[in-house]
Structure formats: C-alpha cells, structure tokens
Design a protein around this motif. Structure first.
Motif, short mmCIF file in Angstrom:
data_model
loop_
_atom_site.label_atom_id
_atom_site.label_comp_id
_atom_site.label_asym_id
_atom_site.label_seq_id
_atom_site.Cartn_x
_atom_site.Cartn_y
_atom_site.Cartn_z
N LEU A 179 75.99 35.93 35.43
CA LEU A 179 77.18 35.41 34.75
C LEU A 179 77.93 36.52 34.01
N LEU A 180 77.16 37.42 33.36
CA LEU A 180 77.80 38.46 32.55
C LEU A 180 78.11 39.73 33.35
N SER A 181 77.68 39.80 34.60
CA SER A 181 77.94 41.02 35.37
C SER A 181 79.01 40.83 36.45
N LEU B 144 75.49 37.17 15.19
CA LEU B 144 75.03 35.78 15.08
C LEU B 144 74.05 35.42 16.20
N THR B 145 74.22 36.09 17.36
CA THR B 145 73.39 35.73 18.52
C THR B 145 71.90 35.87 18.23
N VAL B 146 71.52 36.96 17.52
CA VAL B 146 70.08 37.21 17.36
C VAL B 146 69.39 36.09 16.58
N THR C 145 71.81 45.89 24.57
CA THR C 145 70.88 44.87 24.07
C THR C 145 71.58 43.51 23.98
N PHE C 146 72.83 43.54 23.49
CA PHE C 146 73.61 42.29 23.37
C PHE C 146 73.75 41.61 24.73
N LEU C 147 74.06 42.42 25.76
CA LEU C 147 74.23 41.86 27.11
C LEU C 147 72.91 41.26 27.61
N HIS D 261 70.01 34.08 26.87
CA HIS D 261 70.48 32.90 26.13
C HIS D 261 71.35 32.01 27.03
N PHE D 262 72.34 32.61 27.69
CA PHE D 262 73.24 31.81 28.52
C PHE D 262 72.54 31.30 29.78
N GLY D 263 71.66 32.14 30.34
CA GLY D 263 70.95 31.72 31.56
C GLY D 263 70.11 30.48 31.31
N VAL E 113 80.88 23.36 7.11
CA VAL E 113 80.66 24.43 6.13
C VAL E 113 80.22 25.72 6.82
N TYR E 114 79.25 25.61 7.72
CA TYR E 114 78.68 26.81 8.35
C TYR E 114 79.63 27.44 9.38
N THR E 115 80.67 26.70 9.77
CA THR E 115 81.67 27.30 10.66
C THR E 115 82.71 28.03 9.81
N VAL F 94 70.26 40.21 25.79
CA VAL F 94 69.88 39.02 25.02
C VAL F 94 70.79 37.84 25.40
N SER F 95 72.10 38.13 25.55
CA SER F 95 73.03 37.06 25.92
C SER F 95 72.69 36.50 27.29
N ALA F 96 72.25 37.39 28.20
CA ALA F 96 71.91 36.92 29.56
C ALA F 96 70.80 35.89 29.49
N HIS G 53 78.57 25.51 17.37
CA HIS G 53 77.30 25.24 18.06
C HIS G 53 76.15 25.99 17.40
N GLY G 54 76.49 27.10 16.69
CA GLY G 54 75.45 27.80 15.96
C GLY G 54 75.31 27.26 14.54
N ALA G 55 76.38 26.54 14.10
CA ALA G 55 76.35 26.04 12.73
C ALA G 55 75.30 24.95 12.55
N PHE H 10 65.62 30.49 4.51
CA PHE H 10 66.11 30.50 5.90
C PHE H 10 67.51 31.11 5.95
N ASN H 11 68.39 30.66 5.03
CA ASN H 11 69.77 31.18 5.02
C ASN H 11 69.80 32.69 4.76
N MET H 12 68.94 33.11 3.80
CA MET H 12 68.96 34.54 3.48
C MET H 12 68.45 35.37 4.66
N ALA H 13 67.38 34.89 5.29
CA ALA H 13 66.83 35.64 6.44
C ALA H 13 67.88 35.70 7.56
N TYR H 14 68.58 34.58 7.79
CA TYR H 14 69.59 34.50 8.86
C TYR H 14 70.70 35.54 8.58
N ILE H 15 71.18 35.53 7.33
CA ILE H 15 72.27 36.46 6.98
C ILE H 15 71.78 37.91 7.10
N PHE I 285 87.65 33.75 31.66
CA PHE I 285 86.38 33.24 32.20
C PHE I 285 85.40 32.97 31.06
N PHE I 286 85.25 33.95 30.13
CA PHE I 286 84.27 33.81 29.05
C PHE I 286 84.65 32.65 28.13
N LEU I 287 85.96 32.56 27.84
CA LEU I 287 86.46 31.50 26.96
C LEU I 287 86.11 30.13 27.53
#
Ligand code: BCR
Ligand code: FE2
Length: 315
Positions: free
Chosen positions: A145-147, A291-293, A116-118, A124-126, A254-256, A120-122, A68-70, A91-96, A220-222
């Motif tokens: 969802l994440l708590s 990858l999330t950021v 921070t991950f939690l 994104h998922f929300g 390819v991107y996966t 940002v993920s909140a 889904h990110g690919a 774009f690819n270089m900036a992403y990496i 649950f997360f899976l």
C-alpha cells in the motif's frame, strides 16, 4: 427431532443478515469515493492542485484521521492498561512522552525515522486486512500500500520524502520504486487471501491498489486513511464502548482538539519557514509519525488482550 432441528435452523437464519448487509459501511464509503475519483481521472478531469491537496490533507487528517486515535485512552482502559485516575494520568503522560521522543528522534535522524515510520505504518495499515492471518502477510499488504505510489508517481513521492527527511528521502523513494513490482504482487496476494472469507476486504485492497496506481500519492493517502482506516477504527471503538457513547464522543472531541491546538501553537511559535504547503506536509506526517507509535502500541496491545480472551477482533 427433525422438526426441532428445522425450527432451530430457521430461528437462527432469521437473525443472519443477508450477504450485502454484512458489507461494512467504511467499505461502501471508501469504494464509492475511490470509484468517483477513478471516473474523474478516467474522464481526464483535473484533480485539485498540489497546494490544495496539502491543505485538504491537513484539514481532513485533523477532522477525520485524528479522531480514530483519540479513542486510544478508552481502548487502553479496556485492555487493562489503566484502571484508576492515577493510571489514567500515567497513561496520558507516557503517551505524550513517546510522541515527543519520536518527534525529537525525527529531527535528529530524519532518514532512519522515515524508514521506521514506513515500516511501522506498513504493519499498522496492513492489519486492516486479513486480521487473523500471519503478521508477514499483513505487513506485505501494508508495505504494498505504501510502496505502490513510489512506483506510479516516483517524482511526487520523492519530493514529499525530501520535504520530510532531506535529500536522503529521495533514496528511500527510489528503493520503494525499485521494490514496486513486489509491492503490487503483495497487494494482489493479500486480495486473493481475503477473497475466501472476506470478499469486501478484497475489493478494498483492489480499489486501494488502483488508486495508488492512478492518483496523486496525497489524494490516494487521503482517501485510504480518512475514508477507510480511520472510519473502520472509529466505528470499532464506538461499538466496543456502546454503554459509554457520550463519554466516547467527548473523549474523541477533546483528544482531537488538543493535538490540533498544540500544532497550531507550534506553527505560530516557529513562524513562517519555507512554503506553507511544505510546512503543512511536515507537521502532518511528522506529527502522525509521533502519534503512530503510541497509537500502534495501544491497538496491538488491545488486540493481543482480546485474543487472549478469545473475543472477536474489532480494530
Ligand atoms: C490518546 C492521547 C492523545 C491523542 C492521541 C491521538 C489523537 C492519536 C492519533 C493517532 C493517529 C491519528 C495516528 C495516525 C497514524 C498515521 C499513519 C501511520 C500515517 C502514515 C503515513 C504514511 C506512511 C505516508 C506515506 C506517504 C508519504 C509520506 C508521502 C506520499 C506517499 C505516501 C502516502 C506513501 C494526546 C496526544 C492528545 C494526549 C495523550 C493521550
Ligand atoms: Fe490507526
């Protein structure tokens, strides 16, 4: 005049799908898997062991989550982030670069990175729900969802966070456990708001809440990540690239495969360190954090771009 209006009405309504056919496929997939899991639990049947859960997490996140990110390069192209070959390379270089910086930051400051991950993920998922509502409402749904897992399974969440961020991870888990009732209330509020215009989202939120309460956090997360979030974004990505179906499929492949190969090489290079399940957990979640950021930057930028063009929201 009246006849003309009636004819128009009928011509229009012929194209309107019945309500049940408007339910997205990912809602059906997620709801079915969630219900089966809840029945299995209700009957007291055992879930796979923790090691099997972690291995399943690694495999399914790779096969179903990463794609889904690919699609991000194509999303970025639609949003005008790149146009030429040079732009594509940039774009690819900036992403990496962003992925590498986030992973390095995690190694330097794991607890701050986990928090921070939690957060940002909140956000994104929300955003999977109530997409046209205020950002704070979407954030609350993601935070819920994440708590909720930390409320229902404090020991497992604490153990997972310790593997990811050291002892400080346990403190993060206990703060989330303490905020648990607020997390539950946030999810119920989001379900209530969604009920008026998108009943299927209400059902998704309620089922996700029940899963978070009843099942092991990784199961649950899976289910949420692979069967709902990823399928929804992949479907939207393919729909938006209708004329480039083949290119999209090739891109996704390819991107996966590239991040999976990179992870494989890193694992072999580092050699065995601690238990295999701990190593998989670290690779999966710290890798996802990296990858999330950039993934979130691309998705958010495209949503803004789409809104500016006043087109309907797809991701
Ligand atoms: C484009 C590109 C690429 C690719 C990319 C990709 C493939 C992406 C993906 C992306 C993605 C795929 C993303 C994801 C995200 C995810 C997330 C965001 C997650 C989160 C999670 C969480 C937060 C969790 C939590 C927890 C834990 C940890 C434990 C238990 C409990 C719980 C569940 C709570 C590359 C690099 C090749 C190159 C360049 C460009
Ligand atoms: Fe995503």
């Amino acid at each position: 005049m009246m006849i003309g209006q009636a004819a128009l009405f009928h011509a229009g309504s012929a194209r309107v799908k019945p309500r049940w056919r408007r339910v997205p496929v990912e809602t059906v997939v997620f709801a079915s898997l969630a219900l089966v899991t809840l029945v299995v639990l209700g009957l007291g049947l055992p879930l796979p062991s923790l090691t099997i859960q972690v291995v399943l997490l690694g495999v399914l996140v790779g096969i179903l989550g990463l794609p889904h990110g690919a699609l991000d390069p194509l999303i970025a192209r639609r949003a005008g982030l790149w146009r030429t070959r040079l732009g594509f390379a940039g774009f690819n270089m900036a992403y990496i670069l962003v992925v590498v910086v986030v992973v390095l930051l995690w190694l330097i400051a794991p607890v701050a990175s986990l928090v921070t991950f939690l957060l940002v993920s909140a956000l994104h998922f929300g955003s999977d729900w109530n997409a046209d509502r205020a950002p704070w409402l979407r954030f609350l749904a993601g935070f819920g969802l994440l708590s909720v897992p930390a409320l229902s399974h404090p020991a497992q969440v604490s153990a997972a966070y310790v593997v990811l961020a050291g002892d400080g991870g346990a403190v993060v888990a206990s703060v989330q456990e303490w905020l648990g009732p607020l997390a539950l209330a946030s999810l119920l509020l989001a379900a209530l708001v969604a009920l008026r215009h998108r009943a299927h989202e209400s059902i998704e939120i309620l089922l996700a809440t029940m899963l978070a309460l009843a099942t092991e956090p990784l199961v649950f997360f899976l289910l949420y990540f692979c069967a709902l979030h990823s399928v929804r974004h992949l479907k939207a990505g393919f729909q938006a690239e209708r004329d480039g179906g083949r290119l999209s499929a090739l891109m996704v492949m390819v991107y996966t495969v590239v991040p999976i190969l990179v992870v494989g090489v890193v694992l072999v290079w580092l050699g065995p360190d601690g238990s295999l399940s701990e190593q998989i957990l670290q690779v999966v979640f710290i890798g996802l954090a990296g990858l999330t950021v950039p993934h979130m930057i691309v998705v958010t930028y495209e949503n803004r771009h789409r809104r500016a063009l006043r087109a309907p929201d797809l991701s």
